[in-house]
Design an enzyme around this catalytic site. Structure first.
Site, PDB file in Angstrom:
ATOM      1  N   ARG A 167       2.952   3.604  -7.431  1.00 16.17           N
ATOM      2  CA  ARG A 167       3.251   3.533  -6.085  1.00 16.17           C
ATOM      3  C   ARG A 167       2.629   4.433  -4.750  1.00 16.17           C
ATOM      4  O   ARG A 167       1.843   3.661  -4.089  1.00 16.17           O
ATOM      5  CB  ARG A 167       4.922   3.188  -5.765  1.00 16.17           C
ATOM      6  CG  ARG A 167       4.736   2.003  -4.285  1.00 16.17           C
ATOM      7  CD  ARG A 167       6.404   2.000  -3.567  1.00 16.17           C
ATOM      8  NE  ARG A 167       6.875   0.848  -5.218  1.00 16.17           N
ATOM      9  CZ  ARG A 167       8.176   0.832  -5.063  1.00 16.17           C
ATOM     10  NH1 ARG A 167       8.558   1.174  -4.766  1.00 16.17           N
ATOM     11  NH2 ARG A 167       8.438   0.221  -6.327  1.00 16.17           N
TER      12      ARG A 167
ATOM     13  N   HIS B 157      -1.302  -6.882  -8.251  1.00 20.66           N
ATOM     14  CA  HIS B 157      -0.420  -6.377  -7.621  1.00 20.66           C
ATOM     15  C   HIS B 157       0.713  -7.109  -7.268  1.00 20.66           C
ATOM     16  O   HIS B 157       0.882  -7.842  -6.556  1.00 20.66           O
ATOM     17  CB  HIS B 157      -1.316  -5.950  -6.154  1.00 20.66           C
ATOM     18  CG  HIS B 157      -0.117  -4.745  -5.906  1.00 20.66           C
ATOM     19  ND1 HIS B 157       0.488  -3.154  -6.535  1.00 20.66           N
ATOM     20  CD2 HIS B 157       0.820  -4.615  -4.429  1.00 20.66           C
ATOM     21  CE1 HIS B 157       0.907  -2.555  -5.845  1.00 20.66           C
ATOM     22  NE2 HIS B 157       1.336  -2.757  -4.163  1.00 20.66           N
TER      23      HIS B 157
ATOM     24  N   TYR C  77      -6.099 -13.752  10.617  1.00 16.24           N
ATOM     25  CA  TYR C  77      -7.341 -13.710  11.196  1.00 16.24           C
ATOM     26  C   TYR C  77      -8.877 -12.859  11.063  1.00 16.24           C
ATOM     27  O   TYR C  77      -9.934 -12.760  12.200  1.00 16.24           O
ATOM     28  CB  TYR C  77      -7.067 -13.506  13.239  1.00 16.24           C
ATOM     29  CG  TYR C  77      -6.011 -14.257  13.078  1.00 16.24           C
ATOM     30  CD1 TYR C  77      -5.805 -15.713  13.364  1.00 16.24           C
ATOM     31  CD2 TYR C  77      -4.406 -14.028  13.369  1.00 16.24           C
ATOM     32  CE1 TYR C  77      -5.482 -16.793  14.414  1.00 16.24           C
ATOM     33  CE2 TYR C  77      -3.910 -14.780  14.573  1.00 16.24           C
ATOM     34  CZ  TYR C  77      -3.178 -16.719  13.892  1.00 16.24           C
ATOM     35  OH  TYR C  77      -2.826 -17.253  14.546  1.00 16.24           O
TER      36      TYR C  77
END
Length: 821
Positions: free
Chosen positions: A31, A77, A121
């Protein structure tokens, strides 16, 4: 059959240790920390691989970010989409990443800390340089592991054909480890790699000829070559990052500070807010306005200054008190050989070089195997074309494709792969032209195989290949350095005139320890006596000063209290102000006995300090300058030998070479006079030398610096006052017993309480104020009294039964009050 559960007895310490170790290993490797080979954290690696696998590359159109995020989350993931999108967005932000790996259409955040638009978007694709991170991944160059649900494989590391860890840096916090690696210039790092390949024993200084220091995407100025060198040597170090600024001249003697580059990861909006708060709160005087004028042409912050101000001084203050200048701390930690390690610059470069040699070797082995397999097929095709009629006859006589292959193998000694290729051969290729093409292909394959074998068997050849590829990448993607490196850290000197606006104020210190500063306007709007003090308290210091001056308050127990005038409580003239005990505690029998004001703390004069037990010393001004703890504790200016002793006077001489006479008198009416040169210099924590020979139960009442033609005024315990010329006391040596200055009486003799040097204001002496043990005051006009000889006791001026016994006296300066403008 019955399954019985096995219960283990473990201590909480064992359980927590084992579980936390597993958890720590997971977050460190999976991580938070980047791999030294490709400089990527797992989520970044998975994003790049998934987008490349999906064909979302620089040479194709943009796709919705949500699609890429969903692809990564669904296949590689299994965490929240927000963390994946944040990682994707960061890799596209050119103010955070030196060479962005993602191109994005739409709002991807800003230097003001604005978040990116929602992933539905925005659109994204891999940048061109990101293709270098993934180049050759399909040639067995990296190891693969199953994904979280074992449905497909994912790479454990990317080929990373450029040193991404140094070029783009990294930041992260994990369990027990953190990393902070700054970005660097691609061209510089590649040059260092090329040099290191040829000089494996290169020193850090050798490498720093190429890698000058960090190269931040926001530019700026880095100061501290020693910090950079230490960080490259040990993995830890500190540097200063300063904004790039220019001072522009405006009309009307005004100036403007233009900020065009900021330190790395500084929030522009917060910085503008910081500067504006300094302006609003008037922490410094001189900033008229601050504006963010950034646009599509670049960053620009305008700090407009008032007329005739010190732009350099204000800029230094802003450097010290805002994010215009920050400290950056290197903490170069990365995963190296499956373990988190703190790495030096050379270790990073060596690890990357070893990895790239392995990548080139694996790629070459892959290409070699492929070329040899193709060469085998081509040999078969050429052989088949040379006996084409027999081959066709054999195929036509066969029952099916498999039978044809078997017949070719048995009759003409073709291999299985060659026979299969011959059977698949299309009729149009059975021409003389195709034979020529096959022969040309064979020749090329032979040359390639020879080259591949040379690379695999000769380390120098492999290094040449790697060097060429580094140079090609530098040529394609290299750019100029953005951050300027300065060897030394500039010391920021901030004048008080910048941080404190100069203002005329009236400063008051009272006998009981109250102090305040009031504006001249407030002082003039009130009666002088309406000073806010208690009825029996009175001022011992009253003077017009400026906020840039300094106040020294000496106590009778040898302590010095220092206050810059601007730090004294600002209060209206009618208010009491603050008591000194609010910040500094004084003993029960301790009081402020002398107050002095100074324009600077670089005076060149000297103090003359005298005590009641007959000691005196000279101390230079710089020996009494305040320390850093002046707000909470006083400094010692006189070490008293006895608890019952007091400091009786502190005088200051601006001229360090001045040599006036010292006039000293004791309570039994003895006085002596000697030259100041007889008094030695000593430090703050010393007692000094003997000033007068005094006996038991005797004490010095005061000491004054005088000239031979001066006069002194004396007061006794019976309220008698007299004026006397100084030359009545003959000049002698230090530490003498002295001569009598009071007439001896058998009954109720006079004792000297105090004396002062008479000072002239205009044509007459300044008035004298006598203080009594009943906290009463009695004013005396010295000009109303004759000059007496040494044997006189003077004349009665006070009713001690009604007013109290005199304790001390002081010269008043009415002109000081009258001259306050």
């Amino acid at each position: 059959m019955v399954n019985h559960s096995v219960i283990e007895k473990l201590t909480l310490e064992q359980i927590m240790s084992e579980r936390f170790s597993r958890y720590s290993k997971s977050i460190i490797q999976e991580r938070a920390l980047p791999d030294v080979r490709d400089g990527l954290k797992p989520v970044q690696r998975r994003i790049l691989y998934a987008m490349n696998k999906d064909g979302n590359t620089y040479d194709k159109g943009f796709r919705k970010s949500a699609k890429s995020v969903g692809n990564v989350m669904g296949n590689f993931h299994p965490h929240g989409d927000s963390s994946i999108y944040e990682a994707l967005v960061r890799m596209s932000q050119e103010w955070k990443i030196r060479e962005p790996l993602i191109e994005m259409h739409g709002n991807n955040g800003s230097m003001d800390g604005d978040p990116a638009a929602a992933m539905r978007y925005t659109e994204a694709r891999l940048s061109k340089i990101a293709s270098e991170m993934l180049r050759d991944i399909d040639k067995d160059t990296v190891d693969w592991v199953p994904n979280f649900d074992d449905t497909e494989n994912e790479p454990t590391v990317l080929p990373s054909r450029f040193p991404n860890l140094l070029v783009n840096g990294a930041t992260g916090i994990s369990s027990g480890y953190a990393t902070e690696i700054p970005p660097h210039n691609l061209s510089e790092v590649l040059d260092a790699l090329i040099y290191l390949q040829k000089h494996s024993d290169a020193t850090l200084d050798d490498l720093m000829q190429f890698i000058k220091g960090p190269d931040f995407p926001t530019g700026g100025i880095v100061q501290g070559l020693d910090g950079i060198k230490k960080a490259y040597e040990t993995g830890r170090g500190k540097i200063i990052i300063r904004s790039k600024t220019d001072v522009e001249e405006l009309r009307g003697n005004k100036t403007l500070i233009r900020v065009s580059e900021l330190p790395y990861e500084v929030n522009k909006l917060q910085l503008v807010k910081q500067i504006d708060e300094i302006r609003i709160n008037k922490k410094i005087d001189g900033i008229a306005e601050v504006r963010d004028e950034s646009d599509r042409n670049g960053l620009s912050i305008a700090i407009e200054l008032k007329r005739d101000v010190d732009a350099t001084g204000i800029l230094n203050y802003l450097f010290k008190n805002t994010d215009l200048q920050i400290n950056y701390h290197f903490n170069v930690v990365a995963i190296n050989k499956m373990r988190p390690e703190r790495l030096s610059l050379k270790e990073i470069l060596e690890s990357y070089l070893d990895y790239q040699r392995l990548i080139v070797a694996k790629r070459t082995k892959y290409d070699l195997d492929k070329a040899m397999a193709r060469q085998h097929i081509v040999d078969g095709l050429i052989k088949a074309l040379s006996i084409l009629d027999q081959v066709i006859k054999t195929i036509r006589a066969s029952d099916n494709r498999k039978d044809a292959c078997n017949n070719l193998i048995s009759e003409f000694d073709f291999s299985e792969k060659q026979a299969d290729a011959i059977v698949k051969l299309q009729l149009y290729r059975l021409t003389n032209t195709d034979v020529v093409e096959l022969q040309a292909e064979k020749d090329k394959l032979s040359a390639d195989i020879l080259e591949y074998n040379t690379i695999l068997n000769d380390k120098n050849e492999l290094n040449k290949v790697l060097t060429k590829e580094f140079k090609d990448i530098k040529k394609a993607y290299g750019n100029d350095r953005l951050t300027k490196i300065e060897a030394e850290v500039e010391e920021l000197k901030i004048s008080k005139t910048i941080t404190v606006p100069e203002e005329d104020v009236v400063v008051l210190v009272s006998h009981d320890g109250y102090l305040k500063r009031s504006s001249v306007r407030s002082y003039k709007a009130s009666e002088v006596e309406e000073n806010g003090l208690k009825e029996d308290d009175y001022p011992i210091f009253l003077e017009q000063m400026t906020t840039l001056q300094h106040l020294f308050m000496f106590t009778n127990k040898g302590n010095l209290i220092y206050r810059p005038v601007h730090e004294i409580t600002d209060a209206r003239w009618k208010e009491t102000g603050e008591h000194i005990s609010q910040t500094i505690g004084l003993a029960d029998d301790e009081e402020i006995m002398k107050v002095m004001s100074f324009k600077t703390l670089k005076e060149t004069g000297k103090f003359v300090i005298s005590t009641s037990d007959g000691y005196i010393k000279q101390t230079e001004f710089d020996k009494l300058t305040p320390g850093r703890n002046y707000r909470s504790r006083p400094a010692v200016f006189e070490k008293l030998k006895d608890d019952s002793a007091n400091v009786v006077n502190v005088d200051y001489l601006e001229d360090a070479n001045a040599n006036p006479n010292v006039f000293i008198a004791s309570n039994v009416g003895l006085a002596t006079c000697f030259e100041l040169d007889e008094v030695s210099y000593s430090g703050a924590r010393s007692t000094g030398v003997r000033s007068m020979d005094i006996r038991d139960e005797e004490q010095v009442v005061d000491v004054q610096l005088v000239e031979q033609d001066d006069k002194v005024g004396m007061i006794t315990q019976r309220g008698f006052y007299k004026n006397m010329k100084v030359d009545e006391v003959p000049l002698a040596s230090r530490a003498r017993r002295g001569v009598q200055v009071l007439k001896s009486l058998k009954k109720n003799p006079h004792e000297l309480v105090d004396f002062v040097k008479l000072e002239k204001a205009t044509d007459s002496f300044n008035p004298i104020r006598v203080f009594t043990n009943r906290r009463r005051v009695h004013d005396i006009m010295p000009g109303d009294h004759p000059v007496n000889d040494r044997q006189s006791n003077g004349s009665a001026v006070m009713d001690v039964d009604a007013e109290g016994t005199p304790t001390s006296m002081a010269v008043l300066h009415p002109e000081v009050v009258a001259n306050i403008k």
